[in-house]
Write a protein that holds these residues in place. Structure first.
Motif, PDB file in Angstrom:
ATOM      1  N   ILE A   1       0.845  -1.208   0.000  1.00 42.20           N
ATOM      2  CA  ILE A   1       0.000   0.000   0.000  1.00 42.20           C
ATOM      3  C   ILE A   1       0.876   1.252   0.000  1.00 42.20           C
ATOM      4  N   ALA A   2       1.934   1.245   0.825  1.00 42.23           N
ATOM      5  CA  ALA A   2       2.858   2.392   0.863  1.00 42.23           C
ATOM      6  C   ALA A   2       3.528   2.590  -0.495  1.00 42.23           C
ATOM      7  N   GLY A   3       3.811   1.487  -1.183  1.00 41.63           N
ATOM      8  CA  GLY A   3       4.419   1.585  -2.520  1.00 41.63           C
ATOM      9  C   GLY A   3       3.522   2.329  -3.498  1.00 41.63           C
ATOM     10  N   HIS A   4       2.229   2.026  -3.461  1.00 41.04           N
ATOM     11  CA  HIS A   4       1.282   2.747  -4.324  1.00 41.04           C
ATOM     12  C   HIS A   4       1.304   4.241  -4.036  1.00 41.04           C
TER      13      HIS A   4
ATOM     14  N   THR B   1      10.396  18.440  -1.827  1.00 38.33           N
ATOM     15  CA  THR B   1       9.367  18.570  -0.789  1.00 38.33           C
ATOM     16  C   THR B   1       8.324  17.448  -0.879  1.00 38.33           C
ATOM     17  N   HIS B   2       8.372  16.635  -1.967  1.00 34.94           N
ATOM     18  CA  HIS B   2       7.258  15.692  -2.166  1.00 34.94           C
ATOM     19  C   HIS B   2       7.149  14.592  -1.104  1.00 34.94           C
ATOM     20  N   PRO B   3       8.250  14.111  -0.504  1.00 32.35           N
ATOM     21  CA  PRO B   3       8.034  13.101   0.542  1.00 32.35           C
ATOM     22  C   PRO B   3       7.279  13.671   1.763  1.00 32.35           C
ATOM     23  N   GLN B   4       7.660  14.882   2.157  1.00 33.27           N
ATOM     24  CA  GLN B   4       6.995  15.515   3.297  1.00 33.27           C
ATOM     25  C   GLN B   4       5.521  15.782   2.975  1.00 33.27           C
TER      26      GLN B   4
ATOM     27  N   LYS C   1       5.585   7.160   7.461  1.00 38.57           N
ATOM     28  CA  LYS C   1       7.056   7.190   7.608  1.00 38.57           C
ATOM     29  C   LYS C   1       7.745   6.590   6.376  1.00 38.57           C
ATOM     30  N   MET C   2       7.155   5.575   5.802  1.00 44.29           N
ATOM     31  CA  MET C   2       7.743   4.974   4.594  1.00 44.29           C
ATOM     32  C   MET C   2       7.722   5.986   3.454  1.00 44.29           C
TER      33      MET C   2
ATOM     34  N   GLY D   1      10.702  -0.223   5.697  1.00 44.65           N
ATOM     35  CA  GLY D   1       9.833  -0.118   4.512  1.00 44.65           C
ATOM     36  C   GLY D   1      10.348   0.929   3.537  1.00 44.65           C
ATOM     37  N   ALA D   2      10.882   2.027   4.064  1.00 43.08           N
ATOM     38  CA  ALA D   2      11.408   3.091   3.195  1.00 43.08           C
ATOM     39  C   ALA D   2      12.669   2.620   2.482  1.00 43.08           C
ATOM     40  N   ARG D   3      13.492   1.817   3.176  1.00 41.93           N
ATOM     41  CA  ARG D   3      14.710   1.284   2.543  1.00 41.93           C
ATOM     42  C   ARG D   3      14.343   0.326   1.402  1.00 41.93           C
ATOM     43  N   ILE D   4      13.259  -0.407   1.587  1.00 43.20           N
ATOM     44  CA  ILE D   4      12.819  -1.341   0.541  1.00 43.20           C
ATOM     45  C   ILE D   4      12.225  -0.560  -0.635  1.00 43.20           C
TER      46      ILE D   4
END
Ligand SMILES: [Fe+2]
Ligand SMILES: [Fe+2]
Length: 218
Positions: free
Chosen positions: A67-70, A100-103, A123-124, A149-152
């Motif tokens: 879901i985070a990937g989507h 700025t897009h991750p934030q 957080k991911m 999850g963010a590293r993946i």
């Protein structure tokens, strides 16, 4: 290939199924802004989930990673097309805006995090451009301080991007892209995640090839 065939996605409950469908729709929406990134979020979702399972995440954790990937680039919805689709090199000021897009993404999906509890999706999304050596953004986190999850997602994101044609370069073939991921183990990427990716690269290549076939057929 259907996700269920690729990763054995298990729907634990109706809420998560609904969230998945909405996450997929939002990911499609962001990809639709740029023809170069078509299917990118879907690829990141599926590849992240597969790597997650390979590193030993439970089926439920891997579903959340999917879901985070989507949603990983959902913050780009707040970036102007003039910057996002610019074919020439970005100025420093434009690059600052892109960063700025991750934030922005983490803020956009705040309500989702509330709904799903403290599952780490925000957080991911927030940390998917951190680098293992600490030179990424937005916080310059290093090593295992970056959420797993963010590293993946970082590996899956780069792989998918390299396999897509961009205005300034042609698509890389899978072998070259996998070599590049391997080369960046320990600098950009967590070596453990790279190893897991390399272990299942044939399966991932099969999935990516099927996505490309789908695009040609449309
Ligand atoms: Fe999906
Ligand atoms: Fe991103």
């Amino acid at each position: 290939m259907k996700l269920e065939e690729m990763c054995g996605f298990q729907v634990v409950d109706a809420v998560r199924l609904t969230i998945h469908v909405f996450a997929e729709s939002l990911g499609n929406a962001i990809d639709a802004k740029d023809h170069c990134t078509r299917s990118h979020s879907e690829e990141v979702a599926v590849v992240s989930q597969a790597i997650g399972q390979q590193v030993g995440l439970s089926a439920s954790q891997a579903d959340i990673l999917h879901i985070a990937g989507h949603l990983h680039d959902i913050g780009k919805i707040g970036i102007s097309d003039a910057i996002l689709k610019k074919s020439g090199p970005l100025t420093d000021a434009e690059y600052k805006v892109i960063k700025t897009h991750p934030q922005m993404g983490a803020e956009i999906i705040g309500p989702l995090t509330t709904l799903m509890g403290n599952d780490g999706i925000a957080k991911m999304v927030l940390h998917h451009h951190e680098r293992y050596d600490g030179t990424g953004y937005p916080h310059g986190l290093r090593g295992t301080r970056i959420p797993l999850g963010a590293r993946i997602i970082a590996v899956a994101d780069s792989l998918s991007a390299m396999l897509q044609t961009r205005p300034y370069r042609p698509a890389m073939d899978f072998g070259k892209a996998a070599d590049e991921v391997a080369r960046c183990a320990g600098t950009q990427f967590d070596p453990r995640i790279v190893e897991a990716f390399l272990d299942i690269q044939d399966t991932i290549k099969g999935y990516i090839d099927s996505m490309r076939d789908l695009k040609v057929a449309v």
